[in-house]
Design an enzyme around this catalytic site. Structure first.
Site: not given
Lengths: 491, 491
Positions: B256-257, B260, B286
């Protein structure tokens, strides 16, 4: 609010921003991704720009004109002494000279690193010429007709002069030369043997840091290419490095940096984020790192304890007793490199640099002649020839950064440490019993109470005089060195 | 120089200083000694003060008045759009309101953390009342007579409105509720068993980060209490966390990170340290983290490869086949906590918050009634009662920080990810073959070229529309979820 309160509010934010810049510096040497260097340059330039703008902010001049220092208490007067000094210094340097110096020294560091790697003095000399010319210009602006080199020393050691330093070195030189000759003629101690895994060194080094009073709640220990201490107050970080064949490099770098770090951590909280909230001078700073590292860390008593710790960590490493270990820790040996020099020879390396940089700044030595001058002096002092530039005049980063007048503060730190150590022995009669148990609290509490907590409150020499009860001078250091090494080497 | 050039020079330093502030934030969560928090607060306040002074600098107004955007090229016009928007926003907020908000939210975060630990809603409500009142005041100042909550959403997702969000949620809600009910009635997959040492998780998680295209030359992966991504351009750092019983927490937080982080790393270098040099909105940000984490990272193809990696690292952990592993990774389960929710239920958690915070801002819900409203809505939506406040209205930090209008951007990111995924499948027909080999390059290159590299050049919805070829809407996400979970659970 009074002008003084306004000024101190403004200074608080300036000091906080200076801490931020320091934190970025730490990050750059420890955590920053390699590919971020260019962007970091922009970030650092932006925050340096903010700091510079604050230092020359027109309100500063107004406040300084309005405040009558005589109406302030002792702390307020000391704050004003620092603020006025920094302001006066900043205003004396023309803006375009400051910009040029920043640009040239930034370039010079890169060229120096490459020249050192390539063993190519000629590749470094042109930019060093520029640095020297700009620093002389800066020195003239600062000196107001006085001695250029004095003005530079004053940046690092307020109110110290080249003449005083020269007198100090003159008193030290013959006795250190004689001691060195005697010690090197004697039987050398045994060297360590074995392999010392890096992670185990880091584990023991963190234990050593805490043993010497370093507060991990307000600090941390990481690895970096060069050991350093960074930050003031409640966030003071140190670095060390490891060499799997030579654990002393790690341990004594750590203890040295812990001396610097504890000084910053132990300054009175009332001075946090004020001009008094940092170490008062490079010399006094170095006195703390040196007394931790040498007079305490390399003492017979403490090395006895350290021997046990190292045996527990690493098993057998070819040294059979505490006495033998003590001799090994304090091995005096030939070598070209200042940062690797032992207590006996270290100050001879400094004297060489002091004389050369003073001559450069006076215009008595040309940059083109620097290498020859260095090599001649080294041969004369040490009795063997420099074999390559990275072992000679390219070994230190300082001149590329424009740090002229900085080197002598290393020796001054040793001299101050000698004075403090003499007084500490009287104040803590059972010091060796404590150190032999791995307890440094008696010594570090005395240093905290008599030196560290004051931060910038007193003038540098005043701090040492108040703590040691004597006008600072080299005699205690020389007496200590002669006694220690005569006993160690039976000379 | 033209006014535009002057302005962009000024913006460059502002952006660089904002990066510095971000770096301090990272340091605070990863490296900072615990006892340094107070001093760090002073440092952060000082740099935020500098940033604020730059944002309201009188020269900004002069430059903005002088520049005719129509004379600039596409990039210049986009830069001006961001700069004018930020400037207008800043100038609308009275200085004392900004100061109050900073002070109250800082206090509220501490009180929230303590209240959550103590399961004591009453201890948090008074300060939340203050935050809500100040945010409503801020919203009114920003809205200029328009909808207060719209003005807040606009801070995180420019040009999005509450009405559009409500319509989106209305379309999603019945289909997600039906899917949830069907899935939870089916046989649940097996859970992982075993022990997964933290250091081995970190080793594999770094491999996963690189597998997904995260550039370690311009980033690093550390542990922190909460996973986050920090920084733009050449220095983009991510964090993750480990739970030795649940390695998915670490791995999927990392992926997930990385979504980003890659967004920030892959923005066109021409925009470095300019207003276009960051992700364009929270929703688009997101979308990147979600598509990396879910549509790619939780796909049958990729989990097949991950299963092999985990077997190599951890040996047997009670899952016998890739298919079973795929089911376990995508386990749908009851739970109170938004951040632990699966793909099917996540958006239901957001809808609850969206409706409550919108009502708070409209004055239709009082802070005193918040807990009851939360608990009623939760029971109605999820079919079981909240057992304690830390599992209910105290679970998220957002409201204590004053982040109203932020929650819906999480769902918007899921919706955008659905659109992008649909287009990506068409653009890279053999995507599953690639993912099954642990190759994400086809997907990440498409996302880089179609979304990430543009930074702030286009408007948020425009970025998604240009990349996906359709007006953003929830249909692709819902179709994907229904197909995936129907197949997984045989419903």
């Amino acid at each position: 609010m009074s002008a003084y309160e306004d000024l101190m509010r403004f200074e608080h934010d300036t000091q906080a921003l200076a801490q931020v810049a320091g934190r970025l510096g730490w990050d750059q040497e420890t955590m920053m991704p390699r590919g971020a260097a260019d962007q970091r340059g922009e970030e650092m330039a932006a925050i340096e720009g903010v700091l510079h703008a604050r230092r020359i902010d027109p309100r500063m001049g107004d406040w300084l004109a309005q405040i009558d220092d005589a109406t302030l208490d002792q702390v307020g007067q000391a704050q004003m002494r620092h603020i006025r000094k920094t302001y006066a210094r900043t205003m004396k340097i023309p803006a375009d000279l400051a910009t040029k110096l920043a640009r040239v020294t930034s370039r010079a560091q890169g060229l120096w690193a490459q020249a050192r790697a390539d063993e190519d003095v000629a590749a470094f000399l042109p930019v060093l010429e520029e640095v020297v010319a700009l620093k002389r210009e800066e020195g003239k602006a600062l000196a107001n007709g006085g001695d250029v080199y004095d003005a530079m020393v004053d940046d690092y050691e307020p109110e110290m002069t080249a003449a005083e330093l020269a007198a100090m070195f003159d008193a030290m030189r013959p006795r250190l030369v004689a001691l060195r000759a005697a010690v090197l003629a004697a039987e050398p101690p045994r060297a360590l043997s074995g392999h010392f895994p890096s992670e185990m060194q880091m584990e023991l080094t963190r234990k050593l840091a805490v043993t010497f009073g370093y507060d991990m709640r307000h600090g941390r220990v990481d690895k970096a290419v060069h050991p350093f201490s960074s930050g003031s107050g409640h966030d003071v970080r140190i670095t060390t490095r490891t060499n799997e064949l030579d654990p002393f490099n790690c341990f004594y770098s750590t203890i040295h940096e812990v001396g610097h770090g504890c000084y910053e951590q132990n300054i009175d909280d009332a001075y946090l984020l004020t001009p008094l909230g940092g170490g008062v001078s490079m010399g006094v700073h170095e006195s703390q790192s040196r007394i931790y590292e040498n007079q305490l860390g390399r003492s017979r008593a403490f090395t006895g304890w350290l021997y046990g710790q190292m045996r527990d960590s690493f098993g057998d490493f070819g040294i059979d007793s505490e006495d033998e270990f003590y001799r090994t820790v304090n091995r005096v040996h030939d070598g070209y490199i200042r940062t690797e020099a032992d207590e006996v020879q270290y100050n001879l390396h400094i004297m060489l640099r002091f004389d050369l940089e003073r001559a450069l700044m006076a215009g008595d030595l040309q940059v083109a002649d620097l290498e020859a001058a260095w090599n001649d002096r080294f041969s004369a002092d040490f009795g063997y020839a420099v074999d390559r530039p990275s072992n000679g005049c390219l070994q230190d980063v300082h001149w590329s950064v424009g740090l002229f007048g900085y080197f002598p503060t290393y020796s001054l730190g040793n001299v101050y440490a000698g004075c403090l150590h003499e007084a500490l022995r009287k104040a803590v009669p059972d010091l060796d019993d404590q150190l032999a148990r791995g307890e440094t609290g008696g010594a570090t509490a005395w240093l905290r109470d008599n030196v560290q907590r004051h931060g910038g409150l007193f003038r540098p020499a005043e701090v040492i005089e108040r703590a040691s009860g004597r006008v600072p001078g080299p005699e205690p250091l020389l007496t200590y060195l002669e006694a220690k090494f005569a006993a160690l080497y039976g000379v």
